[in-house]
Design an enzyme around this catalytic site. Structure first.
Site, PDB file in Angstrom:
ATOM      1  N   LYS A  13       7.562   5.344   4.715  1.00 32.06           N
ATOM      2  CA  LYS A  13       6.866   6.057   3.577  1.00 32.06           C
ATOM      3  C   LYS A  13       7.302   7.632   3.594  1.00 32.06           C
ATOM      4  CE  LYS A  13       2.748   4.362   4.508  1.00 32.06           C
ATOM      5  NZ  LYS A  13       3.283   3.619   5.701  1.00 32.06           N
ATOM      6  N   ARG A  84      -5.746   3.462   0.013  1.00 33.86           N
ATOM      7  CA  ARG A  84      -5.333   2.541   1.435  1.00 33.86           C
ATOM      8  C   ARG A  84      -6.596   1.531   1.454  1.00 33.86           C
ATOM      9  NH1 ARG A  84      -2.294   5.816   5.101  1.00 33.86           N
ATOM     10  NH2 ARG A  84      -1.831   4.589   6.911  1.00 33.86           N
ATOM     11  N   ARG A 123       9.990   6.518  17.183  1.00 32.16           N
ATOM     12  CA  ARG A 123       9.685   7.549  16.492  1.00 32.16           C
ATOM     13  C   ARG A 123       9.319   8.859  17.270  1.00 32.16           C
ATOM     14  NH1 ARG A 123       5.799   7.457  11.423  1.00 32.16           N
ATOM     15  NH2 ARG A 123       4.524   6.371  13.209  1.00 32.16           N
ATOM     16  N   ARG A 155       3.581  10.696  18.684  1.00 27.64           N
ATOM     17  CA  ARG A 155       2.395  10.648  17.934  1.00 27.64           C
ATOM     18  C   ARG A 155       1.180   9.822  18.900  1.00 27.64           C
ATOM     19  NH1 ARG A 155       2.837   9.537  11.555  1.00 27.64           N
ATOM     20  NH2 ARG A 155       1.206   8.089  11.778  1.00 27.64           N
ATOM     21  N   ARG A 166      -3.595  -0.637  13.941  1.00 26.48           N
ATOM     22  CA  ARG A 166      -3.040   0.231  12.680  1.00 26.48           C
ATOM     23  C   ARG A 166      -2.535  -1.024  11.783  1.00 26.48           C
ATOM     24  NH1 ARG A 166       0.884   4.787  14.261  1.00 26.48           N
ATOM     25  NH2 ARG A 166       1.496   4.700  12.216  1.00 26.48           N
TER      26      ARG A 166
HETATM   27  P1  AP5 Z   1       8.146   6.678   8.784  1.00 31.95           P
HETATM   28  O1  AP5 Z   1       8.895   7.483   7.424  1.00 31.95           O
HETATM   29  O2  AP5 Z   1       7.515   8.002   9.412  1.00 31.95           O
HETATM   30  O3  AP5 Z   1       7.182   5.767   8.222  1.00 31.95           O
HETATM   31  P2  AP5 Z   1       5.776   5.889   7.583  1.00 31.95           P
HETATM   32  O4  AP5 Z   1       5.735   4.540   6.844  1.00 31.95           O
HETATM   33  O5  AP5 Z   1       5.533   7.194   7.071  1.00 31.95           O
HETATM   34  O6  AP5 Z   1       4.879   5.487   9.057  1.00 31.95           O
HETATM   35  P3  AP5 Z   1       3.543   5.975   9.267  1.00 31.95           P
HETATM   36  O7  AP5 Z   1       3.463   5.404  10.792  1.00 31.95           O
HETATM   37  O8  AP5 Z   1       3.450   7.590   9.284  1.00 31.95           O
HETATM   38  O9  AP5 Z   1       2.540   5.365   8.312  1.00 31.95           O
HETATM   39  P4  AP5 Z   1       1.170   5.392   8.152  1.00 31.95           P
HETATM   40  O10 AP5 Z   1       0.752   4.648   6.850  1.00 31.95           O
HETATM   41  O11 AP5 Z   1       0.664   4.207   9.473  1.00 31.95           O
HETATM   42  O12 AP5 Z   1       0.674   6.675   8.815  1.00 31.95           O
HETATM   43  P5  AP5 Z   1      -0.049   7.803   7.847  1.00 31.95           P
HETATM   44  O13 AP5 Z   1       0.443   8.949   8.152  1.00 31.95           O
HETATM   45  O14 AP5 Z   1      -0.103   7.553   6.422  1.00 31.95           O
HETATM   46  O15 AP5 Z   1       9.312   6.046   9.528  1.00 31.95           O
HETATM   47  C1  AP5 Z   1       8.882   5.387  10.828  1.00 31.95           C
HETATM   48  C2  AP5 Z   1      10.127   5.568  11.720  1.00 31.95           C
HETATM   49  O16 AP5 Z   1      11.331   4.763  11.240  1.00 31.95           O
HETATM   50  C3  AP5 Z   1      10.581   7.142  11.913  1.00 31.95           C
HETATM   51  O17 AP5 Z   1      11.124   7.482  13.240  1.00 31.95           O
HETATM   52  C4  AP5 Z   1      11.805   7.147  10.741  1.00 31.95           C
HETATM   53  O18 AP5 Z   1      12.794   7.989  11.142  1.00 31.95           O
HETATM   54  C5  AP5 Z   1      12.194   5.442  10.899  1.00 31.95           C
HETATM   55  N1  AP5 Z   1      13.024   5.040   9.709  1.00 31.95           N
HETATM   56  C6  AP5 Z   1      12.530   5.467   8.547  1.00 31.95           C
HETATM   57  N2  AP5 Z   1      13.174   4.675   7.553  1.00 31.95           N
HETATM   58  C7  AP5 Z   1      14.190   4.190   8.475  1.00 31.95           C
HETATM   59  C8  AP5 Z   1      15.184   3.017   8.006  1.00 31.95           C
HETATM   60  N3  AP5 Z   1      15.389   2.619   6.678  1.00 31.95           N
HETATM   61  N4  AP5 Z   1      15.826   2.597   9.044  1.00 31.95           N
HETATM   62  C9  AP5 Z   1      15.672   2.973  10.366  1.00 31.95           C
HETATM   63  N5  AP5 Z   1      14.688   3.634  10.686  1.00 31.95           N
HETATM   64  C10 AP5 Z   1      13.958   4.322   9.909  1.00 31.95           C
HETATM   65  O19 AP5 Z   1      -1.652   7.737   8.340  1.00 31.95           O
HETATM   66  C11 AP5 Z   1      -1.832   8.224   9.642  1.00 31.95           C
HETATM   67  C12 AP5 Z   1      -3.445   7.930   9.679  1.00 31.95           C
HETATM   68  O20 AP5 Z   1      -4.240   8.618   8.911  1.00 31.95           O
HETATM   69  C13 AP5 Z   1      -4.248   6.467   9.641  1.00 31.95           C
HETATM   70  O21 AP5 Z   1      -3.962   5.416  10.537  1.00 31.95           O
HETATM   71  C14 AP5 Z   1      -5.297   6.834   8.891  1.00 31.95           C
HETATM   72  O22 AP5 Z   1      -6.253   6.896  10.432  1.00 31.95           O
HETATM   73  C15 AP5 Z   1      -5.444   8.291   8.536  1.00 31.95           C
HETATM   74  N6  AP5 Z   1      -5.217   7.980   7.002  1.00 31.95           N
HETATM   75  C16 AP5 Z   1      -4.169   8.358   6.099  1.00 31.95           C
HETATM   76  N7  AP5 Z   1      -4.321   8.227   5.023  1.00 31.95           N
HETATM   77  C17 AP5 Z   1      -5.582   7.496   4.740  1.00 31.95           C
HETATM   78  C18 AP5 Z   1      -6.305   6.907   3.630  1.00 31.95           C
HETATM   79  N8  AP5 Z   1      -5.902   7.082   2.656  1.00 31.95           N
HETATM   80  N9  AP5 Z   1      -7.747   6.519   4.086  1.00 31.95           N
HETATM   81  C19 AP5 Z   1      -7.977   6.335   5.220  1.00 31.95           C
HETATM   82  N10 AP5 Z   1      -7.399   7.026   6.306  1.00 31.95           N
HETATM   83  C20 AP5 Z   1      -6.140   7.459   6.168  1.00 31.95           C
END
Ligand code: AP5
Length: 209
Positions: A13, A84, A123, A155, A166
């Site tokens: 994402k 979410r 990552r 991270r 998660r």
């Molecule tokens: P990456 O693009 O970083 O993936 P991502 O989907 O953004 O993963 P996240 O782990 O950041 O998502 P998340 O939803 O768990 O965390 P968020 O930050 O929103 O890609 C991952 C890896 O793969 C990278 O190394 C990249 O280079 C690689 N990659 C990407 N595309 C690729 C491809 N096509 N092929 C190969 N490799 C690839 O949230 C974090 C925390 O915040 C949550 O756990 C929660 O505690 C809190 N939070 C956030 N939003 C809310 C909400 N709305 N409500 C409540 N709590 C929330």
């Protein structure tokens, strides 16, 4: 254009969000980035993130509300990581109705959980915001950021036990949103298992439609 980006942790994402907002010149609202910034001064948020649990809806909704008011949402936006939970989804519907703004589509980047775990464990990120993957997208110099040359880190919530939690939280609380948006005719399914550029191509194609 107003889009929502959802998908399991590690689906890509954040990676795709950067490309989308650059190409379509819209506002990027990432709740994950917001909370990673907030955790530097807020112990409660820091603890929640480190455990892989979600931040309570009431906090998230308030933050998003303030952000949407701060920016000119009429320019278009991409919500990354929000909503979410079903409750957040309903709160978002209320917010948007008040602003007379509609969602054009919900981009659901789908990826098998085993693949997501693989990507998350390799990552590495930099405090400047750049993100790498030692397996799929390594930095030029091992352990160093290409942009600012600082040391790359893993991270806190990318450690194995936390990742498992998660993914469970995603299955229980976020997955039901797929049905919700499907029923509204807004869901756009994207195959996240392809390469970064192929995933982006799929997204651009569906946005142009
Ligand atoms: P990456 O693009 O970083 O993936 P991502 O989907 O953004 O993963 P996240 O782990 O950041 O998502 P998340 O939803 O768990 O965390 P968020 O930050 O929103 O890609 C991952 C890896 O793969 C990278 O190394 C990249 O280079 C690689 N990659 C990407 N595309 C690729 C491809 N096509 N092929 C190969 N490799 C690839 O949230 C974090 C925390 O915040 C949550 O756990 C929660 O505690 C809190 N939070 C956030 N939003 C809310 C909400 N709305 N409500 C409540 N709590 C929330």
């Amino acid at each position: 254009m107003n889009y929502i980006l959802i998908g399991p942790p590690g689906a890509g994402k954040g990676t795709q969000a950067k490309k989308i907002v650059e190409k379509f010149e819209i506002i990027h609202l990432s709740t994950g980035d917001m909370f990673r910034e907030a955790k530097k001064s807020d112990k409660v948020i820091s603890r929640l993130l480190a455990s892989g649990e979600l931040v309570p809806d009431v906090i998230v909704v308030n933050i998003v509300k303030n952000c949407l008011l701060k920016y000119d949402v009429k320019k278009g936006f991409l919500l990354d990581g929000f909503p979410r939970t079903l409750n957040q989804t309903q709160e978002l519907d209320i917010m948007l109705e008040k602003e007379n703004v509609k969602i054009d589509g919900v981009l659901f980047i789908d990826l098998k959980l085993e693949e997501a775990i693989k990507r998350i464990s390799s990552r590495r990120t930099c405090s400047c915001g750049a993100s790498y993957n030692v397996e799929f997208f390594p930095p030029k110099q091992a352990g160093k950021c290409d942009v600012c040359n600082k040391d790359l880190i893993q991270r806190d919530d990318d450690k194995e036990e936390i990742v498992k939690n998660r993914l469970t939280v995603y299955e229980n609380q976020t997955k039901p949103l797929i049905e919700y948006y499907k029923n509204k005719g807004l869901l756009i399914e994207i195959d996240g298992s392809k390469s970064e550029s192929e995933v982006f191509k799929q997204i651009c194609k569906s946005i142009k439609k």
